[in-house]
Design an enzyme around this catalytic site. Sequence first.
Site, PDB file in Angstrom:
ATOM      1  N   ARG A  29       0.844  -1.193   0.000  1.00  0.00           N
ATOM      2  CA  ARG A  29       0.000   0.000   0.000  1.00  0.00           C
ATOM      3  C   ARG A  29       0.880   1.244   0.000  1.00  0.00           C
ATOM      4  O   ARG A  29       1.852   1.333   0.748  1.00  0.00           O
ATOM      5  CB  ARG A  29      -0.939   0.007   1.223  1.00  0.00           C
ATOM      6  CG  ARG A  29      -1.942  -1.139   1.172  1.00  0.00           C
ATOM      7  CD  ARG A  29      -2.934  -1.125   2.299  1.00  0.00           C
ATOM      8  NE  ARG A  29      -3.775  -2.316   2.242  1.00  0.00           N
ATOM      9  CZ  ARG A  29      -4.684  -2.636   3.157  1.00  0.00           C
ATOM     10  NH1 ARG A  29      -4.871  -1.855   4.200  1.00  0.00           N
ATOM     11  NH2 ARG A  29      -5.397  -3.740   3.024  1.00  0.00           N
ATOM     12  N   ARG A  87       1.940   1.549  10.291  1.00  0.00           N
ATOM     13  CA  ARG A  87       1.493   1.967   8.956  1.00  0.00           C
ATOM     14  C   ARG A  87       2.691   1.891   8.010  1.00  0.00           C
ATOM     15  O   ARG A  87       3.541   2.775   8.001  1.00  0.00           O
ATOM     16  CB  ARG A  87       0.938   3.399   9.019  1.00  0.00           C
ATOM     17  CG  ARG A  87       0.143   3.814   7.776  1.00  0.00           C
ATOM     18  CD  ARG A  87      -0.272   5.265   7.878  1.00  0.00           C
ATOM     19  NE  ARG A  87      -1.146   5.524   8.991  1.00  0.00           N
ATOM     20  CZ  ARG A  87      -2.483   5.486   8.939  1.00  0.00           C
ATOM     21  NH1 ARG A  87      -3.079   5.203   7.802  1.00  0.00           N
ATOM     22  NH2 ARG A  87      -3.203   5.749  10.006  1.00  0.00           N
ATOM     23  N   GLU A  94      -6.872  -0.378  14.849  1.00  0.00           N
ATOM     24  CA  GLU A  94      -7.399  -1.457  14.018  1.00  0.00           C
ATOM     25  C   GLU A  94      -6.344  -2.536  13.772  1.00  0.00           C
ATOM     26  O   GLU A  94      -5.231  -2.251  13.340  1.00  0.00           O
ATOM     27  CB  GLU A  94      -7.873  -0.903  12.670  1.00  0.00           C
ATOM     28  CG  GLU A  94      -8.418  -1.995  11.747  1.00  0.00           C
ATOM     29  CD  GLU A  94      -8.451  -1.586  10.287  1.00  0.00           C
ATOM     30  OE1 GLU A  94      -8.432  -2.479   9.434  1.00  0.00           O
ATOM     31  OE2 GLU A  94      -8.463  -0.361   9.999  1.00  0.00           O
ATOM     32  N   SER A 129     -10.339  -6.352  10.010  1.00  0.00           N
ATOM     33  CA  SER A 129     -11.693  -5.954   9.647  1.00  0.00           C
ATOM     34  C   SER A 129     -12.323  -7.066   8.823  1.00  0.00           C
ATOM     35  O   SER A 129     -11.636  -7.936   8.296  1.00  0.00           O
ATOM     36  CB  SER A 129     -11.698  -4.636   8.861  1.00  0.00           C
ATOM     37  OG  SER A 129     -11.044  -4.802   7.620  1.00  0.00           O
ATOM     38  N   ARG A 139       0.723  -6.243  11.475  1.00  0.00           N
ATOM     39  CA  ARG A 139       0.438  -5.221  12.487  1.00  0.00           C
ATOM     40  C   ARG A 139       0.093  -5.827  13.857  1.00  0.00           C
ATOM     41  O   ARG A 139       0.238  -5.161  14.885  1.00  0.00           O
ATOM     42  CB  ARG A 139      -0.715  -4.326  12.018  1.00  0.00           C
ATOM     43  CG  ARG A 139      -0.982  -3.169  12.949  1.00  0.00           C
ATOM     44  CD  ARG A 139      -2.174  -2.343  12.542  1.00  0.00           C
ATOM     45  NE  ARG A 139      -1.902  -1.478  11.408  1.00  0.00           N
ATOM     46  CZ  ARG A 139      -2.739  -0.531  10.981  1.00  0.00           C
ATOM     47  NH1 ARG A 139      -3.906  -0.371  11.575  1.00  0.00           N
ATOM     48  NH2 ARG A 139      -2.418   0.231   9.959  1.00  0.00           N
TER      49      ARG A 139
END
Length: 420
Positions: free
Chosen positions: A258, A273, A345, A348, A385
């Site tokens: 990403r 991140r 987070e 999800s 993460r």
Amino acid sequence: MIDPLVLRDDPDLVKRSQVARGHAPETVDAALAADRGRRAAISAFEELRAAQNAFGKTVAQAPKDEKAALVAEAKSLAERVKLAQQAVTGAEAVATEAMSRIENIVIDGVPAGGEDDFVELRRVGDIPIFDFPARDHLALGELVGAIDMERGAKVSGARFYFLRGVGARLEIALMNMALQKALAGGFTPMVVPTLVRPEIMRGTGFLGEHADEVYRLEADDLYLVGTSEVALAGYHKDEILDLSGGPLRYAGWSTCYRREAGSHGKDTRGIIRVHQFNKLEMFVYADPADAEAEHLRLLAWQEEMLQALGLSYRVIDIAAGDLGSSAARKYDVEAWVPTQGAYRELTSTSNCTTYQARRLDIRHRGEGGRTQPVATLNGTLATTRWIVALLETHQQADGSVIVPEALRPYLGLDVLEPLR
């Protein structure tokens, strides 16, 4: 895309969904107009085509002395048919563009609003309290020789890192633990391509508002995936699936990429991140009637993983304006990160109903043997993460980290010890 019949029969429902997502209702009016234009163009073409076929028979049966005039008329009719066909192509392009601006219809009960308007559903586990100054995950990772950000930046730039020693082992252990959970749930393990064609990326909805997050190889016209959801969604493109035995469940293990565009200055320390990470992603093809129940099953498997790892977390129902274009509902599971004093987070899960399947032409045989689009769902079962919450939650005063009991068989260690 959404069901065109829903757009035509209940445009107010679609408008309410668009407004809940923060979009103008006029996008629905534009899609309706484009759809009418497309159908009118098709009708005009079909009428001319039928007339051309009938006229062809007339020409074939006409007396020889009349054929010359009729042939000239047939050529004129053929030109009109050609123009009508071009009009259909143009109208279909306009309709496709207009329909692409309509995002998936949110499920009843999804909260309206944006990023801060989620609804907290529950909190699980006790927030850890330390009687010593807590270290953050990067300090702990450096102490135990697990994370090397400095050399990651030297080799690849900002937001890259090395996991080394127990750090590499920890990630592999997490993935293997998640894989065993997936196998017990009836998932087929998959190692998937991380480069995909534009039509696959577009079909899953990742080339919309957040296209700037995606890496593209221009010379090859391929995209690096940010989740194995993309490849797994494309796996059955243009196929009719047999769901008579229940949902088809796949667990995709892949490296993900990403660009993190727009995140300048956010989470610059450590591995929260980053541009590259590993992930085990659950992906399901289901009968649309079973999709909401399957969504809750995915969430339950995620929660079981976090509970087994001794992490404190909360589950939130994401607001419509913070959903991706394909998701009709999404639950985030956020773990407590002690040094940030906040939930972040970790995972999800999204119910995309038939939105992706319509774009990718993936169907199954429903009642009466008729084909209809399947529902697609996705959810992360482990990712890099998670190391952040694991290190910080289970740290000790001397900088060591207790390995959760459920993870020990996969890691082969009970404690991550500081390097001496």
